[in-house]
Enzyme design. Structure first.
Site, short mmCIF file in Angstrom:
data_model
loop_
_atom_site.label_atom_id
_atom_site.label_comp_id
_atom_site.label_asym_id
_atom_site.label_seq_id
_atom_site.Cartn_x
_atom_site.Cartn_y
_atom_site.Cartn_z
CB CYS A 164 -0.78 0.04 1.42
SG CYS A 164 -2.08 -1.47 1.45
CB CYS B 248 -0.54 0.38 7.67
SG CYS B 248 -2.20 0.49 7.13
CG HIS C 191 -6.15 1.57 0.28
ND1 HIS C 191 -5.02 2.07 -0.34
CD2 HIS C 191 -5.72 0.87 1.00
CE1 HIS C 191 -3.93 1.59 0.17
NE2 HIS C 191 -4.56 0.73 1.03
NE ARG D 205 -21.80 3.37 1.60
CZ ARG D 205 -22.40 2.97 0.54
NH1 ARG D 205 -23.55 3.19 0.05
NH2 ARG D 205 -22.03 1.82 0.10
CB SER E 298 -9.66 1.31 2.52
OG SER E 298 -9.07 0.03 2.52
#
Length: 390
Positions: free
Chosen positions: A90, A376, A346, A219, A245
Site C-alpha cells: 500500500c 500501513c 484506497h 456516501r 477502505s
C-alpha cells in the site's frame, strides 16, 4: 545536503469497483496524471530524469512494467524518459516519493516524477498470487518462510482486528470513525477542497461521454445507523466493510525537483520535503507499524507531534488511524481533515501519491506549514514523510 521540493501533486477522483473508471485501462489512467503534472507545473518534459511508478498488482493490464508503459502512453513524455515500477504494497507510491526525493537530495537527479496507479476493477486485488497458486506455479510463502512463521495466516484484515483488540476499540468506535470519514469527505467535496488536486478523466457512461471529477465512493447521505447495520466480516470481530477502505481505481503523481531545477526552470514549489522514514516490525499484526515509524520520523526531524499541523494516516481499516491517534497523542481535529480511504477509496499502489496530493493542497488551503503522511503496508512496513509548505 541538497533539498527536494514538491512542485505539483495531482490525483484522479476515486472510482468504485466496476464504476466510472473501470472502463479506463490503467496505463492510460496513469498516463493522464503524468501529463497533468507536466501541464500544471510548466516543466519542460525533457527535463524529467525518471518516473517511479507504484503498483501492487503487477499482472494483466498492469504487467510488463506499467510505469514505462504509462510514460509511452503520455502526450508529453517521450521514449527517452526512463521509468520503473515498484511494489511496497500500500505504500508503493509513497515510497516512490521517497526514492524520488533521495535521488534529488543525493544530487544524482534533478527532476523525478513519483506516481502510482491501481485499477482494482480490471486487476483484482490478490489476483496475481491467486493465479499462480491456481495454476500450480507455487505459493508466495516459501518453505523457509513457512518454517519461521508456521501456521500463521498472512492477513491485513486479521492484523486490523488484532489492532482493534490490542488498543481496546469497540465496533461502535470503528463505525463512528467511518461515519466521520464520509462526512468530512462530503464536506470537502461540496466546498471544492479537492479541485486543485483532481485531474478530470474522460469516461464513457450509459448517458454518454462525461468527465470523472468526484470521488465515487463518498456516501453523502451516510448515517451512523446505516454504517452500524453492515455485517461484520468475521463472527467474533469488530470490522465491517463500512469501517474498511474501499476498493478503488485511481492514479496520482507528484513532481519532485532540486533547488537548481526550481531556479533554472522558474518553478514555484508547493512544499519542501523535510523527512523521509521507513521502518518495519511485526509482520503478523502488520498494520501497526505507522505508530512506531512516526516516533522515529519525529525524532529524526527534531520535531514533536504538536509541531505537525495536518496528518494523513491511511484509513486501510478504522483501527489503524485510531491506534495511531492513541499512540501519538495527536489532535484528532488535524487528522484526515478531508476524509480518508474509508470514504475516498484506497487504490493500493496509487494511494501514497494520492494522499500527498491531498495533504499538500490541504496545508496550503488551510494556511498551515507542516504535514505528516504515513501508510500501513503489508508485511509490517510503514513509510512516513514530513513536508513543509514554502
Amino acid at each position: 545536503m541538497p533539498e527536494a521540493y514538491i512542485v505539483e501533486a495531482v490525483r484522479t477522483a476515486g472510482g468504485k469497483r466496476g464504476g466510472r473508471l473501470s472502463g479506463v485501462h490503467p496505463v492510460d489512467l496513469a498516463a493522464r496524471t503524468l501529463d497533468a503534472v507536466i501541464e500544471r507545473s510548466g516543466i519542460d518534459p525533457k527535463a524529467v530524469d525518471d518516473v517511479i511508478m507504484g503498483c501492487v498488482s503487477q499482472g494483466g493490464e498492469q504487467a510488463m512494467q506499467v510505469g514505462r508503459n504509462a510514460v509511452l502512453a503520455t502526450k508529453h513524455l517521450g521514449e527517452g524518459t526512463p521509468a520503473v515500477t515498484i511494489d511496497r504494497q500500500c505504500g508503493s507510491s509513497q515510497q516512490a516519493i521517497q526514492f524520488a526525493a533521495q535521488a534529488v537530495m543525493s544530487g544524482t537527479q534533478d527532476c523525478v516524477i513519483a506516481a502510482g496507479v491501481e485499477s482494482m476493477s480490471r486487476v483484482p486485488m490478490g489476483s496475481t498470487a491467486m493465479f499462480h497458486m491456481k495454476e500450480g506455479l507455487g505459493n508466495y510463502k516459501s518453505p523457509g518462510l513457512e518454517e519461521k512463521y508456521r501456521g500463521i495466516q498472512w492477513s491485513q484484515f486479521m492484523g486490523a482486528e488484532m489492532i482493534a483488540q490490542k488498543h481496546g476499540f469497540s465496533k461502535d468506535d470503528l463505525d463512528e470513525f467511518a461515519l466521520q470519514s464520509h462526512r468530512k469527505a462530503a464536506k470537502a467535496t461540496e466546498a471544492g477542497a479537492f479541485e486543485k488536486e483532481i485531474v478530470p478523466i474522460a469516461i464513457e457512461t450509459p448517458e454518454g461521454d462525461a468527465m470523472h471529477t468526484v470521488d465515487e465512493g463518498i456516501r453523502f447521505d451516510a448515517t451512523l445507523e446505516g454504517i452500524q447495520s453492515v455485517k461484520k466480516l468475521s463472527e467474533d470481530g469488530k470490522i465491517t466493510a463500512a469501517s474498511s477502505s474501499q476498493i478503488c481505481d485511481g492514479s496520482s503523481a507528484v513532481l519532485v525537483v532540486s533547488e537548481r531545477m526550481l531556479k533554472e526552470h522558474g518553478l514555484t514549489p508547493l512544499a519542501r520535503i523535510r523527512n523521509l522514514t521507513v521502518t518495519a516490525g511485526d509482520p503478523v499484526i502488520m498494520l501497526e507499524e505507522p505508530l512506531f515509524a512516526t516516533d522515529r520520523a519525529l525524532e529524526r526531524a527534531g520535531m514533536k507531534i504538536e509541531d505537525i499541523d495536518l496528518y494523513e494516516v491511511n484509513e486501510a481499516f478504522a483501527p489503524v488511524p485510531l491506534a495511531w491517534l492513541k499512540h501519538t497523542g495527536a489532535d484528532p481535529d488535524r487528522l484526515n481533515i478531508h476524509g480518508g480511504a474509508i470514504a475516498l477509496g484506497h487504490p493500493l499502489g496509487a494511494s501514497g501519491t494520492k494522499l500527498m496530493a491531498t495533504l499538500v493542497h490541504a496545508l496550503r488551503r488551510e494556511g498551515k506549514k507542516f504535514g505528516l503522511q504515513t501508510m500501513c503496508e503489508g508485511g509490517g512496513v510503514a513509510n512516513v514523510t514530513i513536508v513543509e509548505i514554502v
